[in-house]
Motif scaffolding. Structure first.
Motif, PDB file in Angstrom:
ATOM      1  N   PRO A  77       0.846  -1.269   0.175  1.00 41.02           N
ATOM      2  CA  PRO A  77      -0.068  -0.075  -0.506  1.00 41.02           C
ATOM      3  C   PRO A  77       1.140   0.712  -0.171  1.00 41.02           C
ATOM      4  O   PRO A  77       2.071   1.261   1.109  1.00 41.02           O
TER       5      PRO A  77
ATOM      6  N   ARG B 119      -0.775   5.693  -9.356  1.00 45.49           N
ATOM      7  CA  ARG B 119      -1.624   4.664  -8.699  1.00 45.49           C
ATOM      8  C   ARG B 119      -2.406   4.577  -9.666  1.00 45.49           C
ATOM      9  O   ARG B 119      -3.547   3.531  -9.896  1.00 45.49           O
TER      10      ARG B 119
ATOM     11  N   ASP C 117      -4.323  -3.990  -8.423  1.00 46.52           N
ATOM     12  CA  ASP C 117      -4.345  -4.228  -7.167  1.00 46.52           C
ATOM     13  C   ASP C 117      -3.317  -2.913  -6.648  1.00 46.52           C
ATOM     14  O   ASP C 117      -2.144  -3.357  -6.494  1.00 46.52           O
TER      15      ASP C 117
ATOM     16  N   PRO D 260      -3.607  -0.926  -3.620  1.00 49.54           N
ATOM     17  CA  PRO D 260      -4.391  -0.214  -2.626  1.00 49.54           C
ATOM     18  C   PRO D 260      -3.710   0.734  -1.670  1.00 49.54           C
ATOM     19  O   PRO D 260      -2.101   0.983  -2.025  1.00 49.54           O
ATOM     20  N   ALA D 261      -4.004   1.885  -1.443  1.00 51.89           N
ATOM     21  CA  ALA D 261      -3.181   3.056  -0.754  1.00 51.89           C
ATOM     22  C   ALA D 261      -4.622   2.750   1.372  1.00 51.89           C
ATOM     23  O   ALA D 261      -4.842   2.354   0.910  1.00 51.89           O
TER      24      ALA D 261
ATOM     25  N   ASP E 224      -7.737   2.802   3.095  1.00 56.20           N
ATOM     26  CA  ASP E 224      -8.938   2.087   1.706  1.00 56.20           C
ATOM     27  C   ASP E 224      -9.499   1.188   3.351  1.00 56.20           C
ATOM     28  O   ASP E 224      -9.970   1.053   2.429  1.00 56.20           O
ATOM     29  N   LEU E 225      -8.607   0.356   3.944  1.00 52.21           N
ATOM     30  CA  LEU E 225      -9.628   0.073   5.174  1.00 52.21           C
ATOM     31  C   LEU E 225     -10.023   0.202   6.237  1.00 52.21           C
ATOM     32  O   LEU E 225     -10.601  -0.110   7.007  1.00 52.21           O
TER      33      LEU E 225
ATOM     34  N   LYS F 134     -13.936  -0.828   7.369  1.00 54.19           N
ATOM     35  CA  LYS F 134     -13.680  -1.996   6.918  1.00 54.19           C
ATOM     36  C   LYS F 134     -13.945  -2.713   7.929  1.00 54.19           C
ATOM     37  O   LYS F 134     -13.729  -1.625   8.752  1.00 54.19           O
TER      38      LYS F 134
ATOM     39  N   GLU G 222      -1.557   1.695   8.302  1.00 57.12           N
ATOM     40  CA  GLU G 222      -2.864   1.477   7.882  1.00 57.12           C
ATOM     41  C   GLU G 222      -3.666   0.947   9.593  1.00 57.12           C
ATOM     42  O   GLU G 222      -5.248   2.042   9.393  1.00 57.12           O
TER      43      GLU G 222
END
Length: 495
Positions: free
Chosen positions: A10, A294, A303, A305-306, A309-310, A313, A333
C-alpha cells in the motif's frame, strides 16, 4: 505494465487537498491554465486545434517565455507554449470548434473545466491534472522522427514498421518503467529519498531475472533504454510526475568513447562505475507522481492499495489485509482504522476478528496484538473479557502484563504451550525461515528442556507444522531430531 505482485504494497498518499495544490503548482498545468485564461475569440488555431505559428510568440510572451532566457534554446519558448496549449485543449480548459469547410482555422471558447480550477474541489483539480498527464505520457512515447514529419507533410501513409516504431510497445515500456519505479518506491527497504538510478531502472525492464552476468547485447539494450528514458523523464518532470536528475552528457561522451575503443579492440563493454552511478541519471516519483501512477494502475486493473482504504472495513478485513503489508504501512493503516472508532469498541472488534482455527488465524492474532498496542489503556476491559478464551486468553495476559495491569491471573502450562505454538505459527506465516525465527526456535528449546515432550500434545491446528519447522531450523542436530519426532507424534494424533 510490467509484471508485479498480485497485490502491491500500500502507498501512503498525501491528502487530496495537498495533491491538488501540488498539481496547480506544476509548470505545465500552470501554463495551460494561464493560456486558457488568455485565449479568446481572436485566438487563431489550426484545423486540429493547435495554435497557428503566428500566434505562438504571443502565447509564449503571455507565459513569460523568451528564447535565450533561463537556459531556453532557440525555439524552446514556442515549443513550451504549444505544449501548454495542447494540454489546455486536451483537458477541456479551452474548447476549439472545428473549422468550417471554407475556413482553415477553428474558433476558441472557454472550456467548462477552467472554472473548476478555482471553484472545484480537489478531486476536480486532480482529474484535470490526470488529463494533462495523459497528454504528456502520449507525447513521451512518440520518438522524435523527422521522417514521420516528412511523410505526413508529403501526404503519404505512415508505415510504423518501416520507421521502427511500435506505438503500443513504446507505451507499454514506459508504463512498465513507471510501474517498477512505483514498486521500488512503496516497497519495504526502498531508498530513503526515493531516488532510483536510471541504469537500475532500465535494467529492471531489460535484464532477465535469472541472468547472471549480462551479455554485451543486453548491456547495449540497457544503454539504449537509458537514453530513451532520459528524454521521457525530461518530458514528465514539468507535469510534476517525477523529480529527475538528467544523465551527465559529458559522462555519456566518455562512455561512448570507451565503448568504441572496446569494440575496436574486440573486448567486452566496460561496466558502469558504481561511484559515478548518480551521473547516469536519478529519478524519483513525487507525491503527486505516486498518485498519478497509482491512478493509471487502477485504470489498468492492477490492485494498488493505498493506506486508508480499509478505514471503513471491518476488523476481519483489516487483520487479513495488513498481514501482507510492510510493517510501517501496516501500522499506518491500523492507525487510520482506529482513528474513526471508539477505542474500547475497536478493541472488542479486533479480538472478535482474531478468533479462528484456520491457517491465517495465528497471523491475525499477531496483528491483533500489534493493533491493540496502539489502542492504549482504554482496551483493558476488552482484554479482561477474554482471559478465559482458549484462543485469546494468552494474548490477553501478555497485553495486560505489558501494560502494567494488576490482578492478571497466571496462565496454565497448557495455555503457555498453546500461545507458543500460535506465536511461532504466526512468525512462520509472516517471515518464513528467517534468522529471527531461527533465534526464537533455539531460544525456546534452550529455555524448556522438556519442550518437545509436551508440545506435541498441544491442541492447536498448526502444532505439527510448527514442530517440523523447529526441526528444520534448529542448528543442533540432536534437538532438531527431537523436534521431528515430536512433529511425527503430533501428526499421528490428528483426525
Amino acid at each position: 505494465m510490467s509484471q508485479s505482485p498480485a497485490t502491491l504494497p500500500p502507498v501512503l498518499l498525501h491528502s487530496e487537498a495537498e495533491l491538488a495544490r501540488d498539481a496547480l503548482a506544476t509548470p505545465l498545468l500552470a501554463r495551460a491554465v494561464r493560456l486558457a485564461r488568455w485565449a479568446g475569440p481572436d485566438t487563431r488555431v489550426g484545423a486540429g486545434g493547435e495554435l497557428v505559428d503566428e500566434q505562438l510568440p504571443a502565447a509564449a510572451a503571455e507565459l513569460g517565455l523568451v528564447d535565450g532566457a533561463e537556459g531556453l534554446e532557440p525555439g524552446d519558448a514556442a515549443a513550451y507554449a504549444s505544449e501548454a496549449w495542447r494540454v489546455a485543449v486536451d483537458t477541456g480548459l479551452v474548447e476549439v470548434e472545428d473549422a468550417d469547410e471554407d475556413d482553415a482555422e477553428g474558433t476558441v471558447a472557454t472550456g467548462e473545466e477552467l472554472a473548476l480550477i478555482t471553484s472545484g474541489g480537489p478531486q476536480d483539480v486532480l482529474g484535470i491534472w490526470l488529463g494533462a498527464l495523459d497528454t504528456v505520457f502520449a507525447d513521451a512515447t512518440v520518438p522524435d522522427l523527422e521522417d514521420l514529419v516528412d511523410v505526413i507533410q508529403g501526404g503519404g501513409e505512415v508505415d510504423f514498421a518501416e520507421l521502427g516504431w511500435d506505438p503500443q510497445a513504446e507505451a507499454e515500456f514506459l508504463e512498465g518503467v513507471l510501474g517498477n519505479l512505483y514498486l521500488l518506491t512503496v516497497s519495504e527497504g526502498a531508498p530513503e529519498d526515493g531516488a532510483v538510478p536510471l541504469p537500475a531502472l532500465a535494467a529492471s525492464m531489460i535484464v532477465p531475472d535469472d541472468m547472471g552476468e549480462p551479455t554485451d547485447d543486453i548491456l547495449e539494450q540497457v544503454s539504449d533504454a537509458m537514453m530513451r528514458l532520459d528524454d521521457q523523464f525530461r518530458m514528465l518532470e514539468p507535469v510534476g510526475l517525477v523529480e529527475y536528475q538528467p544523465v551527465d552528457e559529458a559522462l555519456m561522451a566518455d562512455v561512448d568513447e570507451a565503448a568504441e575503443a572496446a569494440e575496436a579492440a574486440g573486448e567486452p563493454l566496460p561496466p558502469v562505475d558504481d561511484e559515478d552511478v548518480t551521473r547516469y541519471g536519478m529519478v524519483r516519483l513525487t507525491p503527486l507522481g505516486l498518485y498519478g501512477v497509482r491512478a493509471r494502475m487502477l485504470d489498468a486493473g492492477v490492485d494498488a492499495p493505498a493506506v486508508g482504504d480499509l478505514a471503513d472495513k471491518g476488523a476481519d478485513s483489516l487483520l487479513d489485509a495488513t498481514a501482507a503489508f510492510p510493517r510501517a504501512a501496516a501500522q499506518a493503516e491500523i492507525e487510520r482504522w482506529l482513528g474513526g472508532r471508539e477505542p474500547l469498541a475497536a478493541a472488542r472488534e479486533l479480538l472478535a476478528a482474531a478468533r479462528g482455527a484456520d491457517e491465517g488465524a495465528p497471523l491475525r492474532r499477531l496483528h491483533c496484538q500489534q493493533a491493540l498496542s496502539l489502542v492504549g489503556d482504554a482496551a483493558e476491559p476488552a482484554l479482561r473479557e477474554v482471559l478465559d478464551d482458549a484462543e485469546l486468553g494468552g494474548l490477553a495476559r501478555v497485553w495486560l502484563a505489558e501494560h502494567g495491569a494488576a490482578d492478571v491471573p497466571a496462565p496454565s502450562e497448557g495455555l503457555v504451550f498453546w500461545l507458543t505454538i500460535d506465536t511461532v505459527a504466526a512468525q512462520l506465516a509472516a517471515e518464513g525461515n528467517s534468522d529471527e525465527l531461527r533465534a526464537l526456535v533455539e531460544g525456546l528449546a534452550a529455555q524448556h528442556s522438556g519442550f518437545f515432550a509436551a508440545a506435541w500434545r498441544v491442541d492447536h491446528p498448526a502444532t505439527a507444522e510448527v514442530l517440523e519447522a523447529m526441526g528444520r531450523l534448529h542448528s543442533d542436530k540432536k534437538v532438531a531430531k527431537e523436534a521431528r519426532k515430536a512433529a511425527f507424534k503430533a501428526r499421528s494424533q490428528q483426525p
